[in-house]
Write an enzyme that holds these catalytic residues in place. Sequence first.
Site, PDB file in Angstrom:
ATOM      1  N   GLY A 178       0.811  -1.197   0.000  1.00 54.95           N
ATOM      2  CA  GLY A 178       0.000   0.000   0.000  1.00 54.95           C
ATOM      3  C   GLY A 178       0.854   1.260   0.000  1.00 54.95           C
ATOM      4  O   GLY A 178       1.955   1.301  -0.569  1.00 54.95           O
ATOM      5  N   SER A 179       0.355   2.272   0.675  1.00 50.99           N
ATOM      6  CA  SER A 179       0.992   3.586   0.592  1.00 50.99           C
ATOM      7  C   SER A 179       2.351   3.680   1.258  1.00 50.99           C
ATOM      8  O   SER A 179       3.049   4.677   1.079  1.00 50.99           O
ATOM      9  CB  SER A 179       0.054   4.645   1.185  1.00 50.99           C
ATOM     10  OG  SER A 179      -1.101   4.794   0.384  1.00 50.99           O
ATOM     11  N   THR A 180       2.766   2.671   2.044  1.00 51.60           N
ATOM     12  CA  THR A 180       4.135   2.714   2.565  1.00 51.60           C
ATOM     13  C   THR A 180       5.139   2.667   1.417  1.00 51.60           C
ATOM     14  O   THR A 180       6.264   3.163   1.542  1.00 51.60           O
ATOM     15  CB  THR A 180       4.416   1.550   3.534  1.00 51.60           C
ATOM     16  OG1 THR A 180       4.202   0.302   2.864  1.00 51.60           O
ATOM     17  CG2 THR A 180       3.502   1.635   4.757  1.00 51.60           C
TER      18      THR A 180
END
Length: 488
Positions: free
Chosen positions: A221-223
């Site tokens: 995801g956004s990591t």
Amino acid sequence: MNTPIRRLSIFTMALFAILMLNLSWIQGFRANALIEDPLNKRQYSEYLSQPRGPIEIAGESVAFSEDVAEDGTSPLYQREYTGGGMYTPITGVLSVYSTTGIERAQNSLLDGTDDRLAVRNFRDIITGRDPEGARVQLTLDPAVQEAGYNGFQNGGFQGAAVALDPSTGAVLGAVSYPTFDANDVASVTDRNTAVANFQELENDPSQPLLNRALNERYPPGSTFKVVTAAAAIENLDATPDSTQEAPDNLQFPTGPPLPNATPGGTCNGGEPDTLAHSIQISCNTSMANWAIEMGGQTLSDQATAFGFNPDEGEELRIPLPVTGSLAPPESEDSILGRAGIGQSNVEATPLQMAMVAAGVANGGEVMRPYVVDSVLDSDMSVVTETQPETFSQAVSASTAQDLKDMMVLVTGPGGSGTNGAIPGMEVAGKTGTAETGGDQGTHNWFIGFAPADDPEVAVAVVIEHGGGSGGTLAAPIARAMMEAVVTE
């Protein structure tokens, strides 16, 4: 001699030759491999007759051998484990059913048969001293491990967490949950129960035998936007103030549109957004546009620099085997844009995302992770001692500083990861909420490090199918693990 008898003689001699070659191959070249095979029950029986070296954490034995013989004559050594299931994913277990974890990876040292112990073994033979295995000392910090373990147990979560010393690569914590108590499958006095317990664990749909920290891949995801931002700075001369189009919904020539975090969500009112602000609030559309502008190969190459995409056979061993993380080059905009926000075909282990955080914390230099600090002989002399080793220079020091400054915004006011903040200290972080393609809910992530100005610990936490956000579910566990280091 007639022809049939001659043919039979030749055939018989050929069979004897094949038999001799097979025996020579097994005894001369395959002997050690067969002895070390975890399915070799005779090997396990031999283990029971001699003490095995302990596995230690912070000077305390968390796995050790104890004589449980009832007749008081023949020794019968059983492995005992402390900490319930807290350390099991790393220490592993020695049982009649299998050998896993450090018990397997360091087996020849623990059982005393390693060639590096030959001098000691010869001395023991001469003096008549009973042989002993070496003691394996791990890098784990009990306070860090306990903080992560309690976070999952008390929250009723499934997932994993990894904490690294960014300057050395030492693994300070490696939590996988659910787990199991190794003692339940290690009994030598009630083997039937031990085997039944192991089979029950194998059939458990929650997979307590799986080391999620090292061997399970998740969409990050956004990591992963930290990797995308790194590639933009390194390859497109971007700065934290550089802007990218950030529509509320990003349209592609083919494939469905990409929305922001929530339906109708906006990053900057639909106007172009800065790289720093896109990281702070975790904007999807602008980060997807950065990925599209740089191209799939550039993004994949940057991920590789952090440890993704290992060549076959070149996967990490710490010395436990680590499943390789994936970020393949994409060409179609719809797929590439989603790869830039950690979706599509991007998959990462928690250890890999901890390496991303640690690399940024360490000025762009990623250190090779390791979990065995040293091995001591029975007389306390050092057999092996791990020396920190550089894995890669993932980004330049200036790029790492830009990433660090942007990640600090994530845990500050207006950021998506305020629950990862530690009072009185700057913390760098990045949240992630990864779609799984099913109806079980999202995976929730947080990566970060502290203190931001002089990092002592880098972490990655993932909660499976939490259904919330990384900032609300994963960040508190990450904060507790970081606090265990920085507030000692």
